[in-house]
Design a protein around this motif. Structure first.
Motif, PDB file in Angstrom:
ATOM      1  N   ASP A 130      25.436  -6.429  30.648  1.00  7.54           N
ATOM      2  CA  ASP A 130      26.735  -6.473  29.963  1.00  7.54           C
ATOM      3  C   ASP A 130      27.799  -7.172  30.825  1.00  7.54           C
ATOM      4  O   ASP A 130      28.900  -6.684  31.010  1.00  7.54           O
ATOM      5  CB  ASP A 130      27.188  -5.062  29.565  1.00  7.54           C
ATOM      6  N   ARG A 131      27.421  -8.311  31.376  1.00  2.72           N
ATOM      7  CA  ARG A 131      28.274  -9.184  32.183  1.00  2.72           C
ATOM      8  C   ARG A 131      28.716  -8.587  33.518  1.00  2.72           C
ATOM      9  O   ARG A 131      29.629  -9.090  34.156  1.00  2.72           O
ATOM     10  CB  ARG A 131      29.511  -9.632  31.374  1.00  2.72           C
ATOM     11  N   TRP A 191      18.692  -5.623  25.360  1.00  8.36           N
ATOM     12  CA  TRP A 191      18.146  -6.933  25.052  1.00  8.36           C
ATOM     13  C   TRP A 191      18.124  -7.782  26.316  1.00  8.36           C
ATOM     14  O   TRP A 191      18.997  -7.677  27.162  1.00  8.36           O
ATOM     15  CB  TRP A 191      19.021  -7.645  24.016  1.00  8.36           C
ATOM     16  N   GLN A 192      17.132  -8.662  26.410  1.00  4.57           N
ATOM     17  CA  GLN A 192      17.075  -9.626  27.498  1.00  4.57           C
ATOM     18  C   GLN A 192      17.595 -10.946  26.959  1.00  4.57           C
ATOM     19  O   GLN A 192      17.150 -11.426  25.919  1.00  4.57           O
ATOM     20  CB  GLN A 192      15.640  -9.785  28.003  1.00  4.57           C
ATOM     21  N   ASP A 193      18.560 -11.514  27.664  1.00  3.06           N
ATOM     22  CA  ASP A 193      19.155 -12.794  27.277  1.00  3.06           C
ATOM     23  C   ASP A 193      18.216 -13.903  27.742  1.00  3.06           C
ATOM     24  O   ASP A 193      18.020 -14.105  28.935  1.00  3.06           O
ATOM     25  CB  ASP A 193      20.525 -12.920  27.946  1.00  3.06           C
ATOM     26  N   VAL A 194      17.611 -14.592  26.784  1.00  2.00           N
ATOM     27  CA  VAL A 194      16.668 -15.663  27.112  1.00  2.00           C
ATOM     28  C   VAL A 194      17.118 -16.953  26.445  1.00  2.00           C
ATOM     29  O   VAL A 194      17.832 -16.917  25.441  1.00  2.00           O
ATOM     30  CB  VAL A 194      15.227 -15.308  26.661  1.00  2.00           C
ATOM     31  N   GLU A 225      16.566 -16.685  19.918  1.00  2.00           N
ATOM     32  CA  GLU A 225      16.162 -15.288  19.793  1.00  2.00           C
ATOM     33  C   GLU A 225      16.110 -14.593  21.150  1.00  2.00           C
ATOM     34  O   GLU A 225      15.301 -14.946  21.993  1.00  2.00           O
ATOM     35  CB  GLU A 225      14.773 -15.200  19.137  1.00  2.00           C
ATOM     36  N   ASP A 226      16.971 -13.585  21.353  1.00  2.75           N
ATOM     37  CA  ASP A 226      16.891 -12.762  22.558  1.00  2.75           C
ATOM     38  C   ASP A 226      15.789 -11.724  22.359  1.00  2.75           C
ATOM     39  O   ASP A 226      15.333 -11.485  21.248  1.00  2.75           O
ATOM     40  CB  ASP A 226      18.237 -12.100  22.836  1.00  2.75           C
ATOM     41  N   GLU A 255      18.138 -12.310  36.094  1.00  2.00           N
ATOM     42  CA  GLU A 255      17.891 -11.908  34.713  1.00  2.00           C
ATOM     43  C   GLU A 255      19.176 -11.330  34.120  1.00  2.00           C
ATOM     44  O   GLU A 255      19.907 -10.599  34.786  1.00  2.00           O
ATOM     45  CB  GLU A 255      16.770 -10.867  34.637  1.00  2.00           C
ATOM     46  N   LYS A 256      19.415 -11.661  32.863  1.00  2.00           N
ATOM     47  CA  LYS A 256      20.605 -11.173  32.170  1.00  2.00           C
ATOM     48  C   LYS A 256      20.185 -10.290  31.007  1.00  2.00           C
ATOM     49  O   LYS A 256      19.276 -10.631  30.255  1.00  2.00           O
ATOM     50  CB  LYS A 256      21.435 -12.341  31.645  1.00  2.00           C
ATOM     51  N   PHE A 257      20.875  -9.156  30.897  1.00  2.00           N
ATOM     52  CA  PHE A 257      20.603  -8.205  29.832  1.00  2.00           C
ATOM     53  C   PHE A 257      21.916  -7.811  29.175  1.00  2.00           C
ATOM     54  O   PHE A 257      22.984  -7.910  29.777  1.00  2.00           O
ATOM     55  CB  PHE A 257      19.935  -6.939  30.391  1.00  2.00           C
ATOM     56  N   PHE A 258      21.821  -7.342  27.941  1.00  2.00           N
ATOM     57  CA  PHE A 258      23.008  -6.803  27.284  1.00  2.00           C
ATOM     58  C   PHE A 258      22.579  -5.669  26.374  1.00  2.00           C
ATOM     59  O   PHE A 258      21.407  -5.531  26.033  1.00  2.00           O
ATOM     60  CB  PHE A 258      23.783  -7.888  26.529  1.00  2.00           C
TER      61      PHE A 258
END
Length: 82
Positions: free
Chosen positions: A15-16, A45-48, A52-53, A70-73
């Motif tokens: 979440d940033r 969710w994984q930001d890819v 589509e995440d 890795e980025k997640f939200f």
């Protein structure tokens, strides 16, 4: 003389907000805990790259050993009742 293996730290963003994670894997449940959201009403969710995440289920492990951060939200679960 044994050398203690230094634990690797993985940089992730949830979440940033940046976090240091000390395991090679993280689960959806752990992502939500880091985000400080309700486990029952939120999804992780994984930001890819691409349109589509990827939904990260509570027990699903994401491998953090790839290069980069890795980025997640998180977001409220959506219901499709009707």
């Amino acid at each position: 003389m044994s050398e203690e293996k230094k634990k690797e730290t993985y940089k992730i963003i949830v979440d940033r907000r940046p976090h240091d994670w000390h395991e090679p894997f993280i689960t959806g449940s752990e992502i939500k805990r880091l985000a400080g959201v309700d486990q029952a009403t939120f999804d992780a969710w994984q930001d890819v790259p691409g349109p589509e995440d990827v939904l990260v289920a509570d027990e699903r492990k994401v491998d953090l050993r790839e290069r980069g951060t890795e980025k997640f939200f998180t977001g409220k679960k959506t219901t499709t009742e009707g």
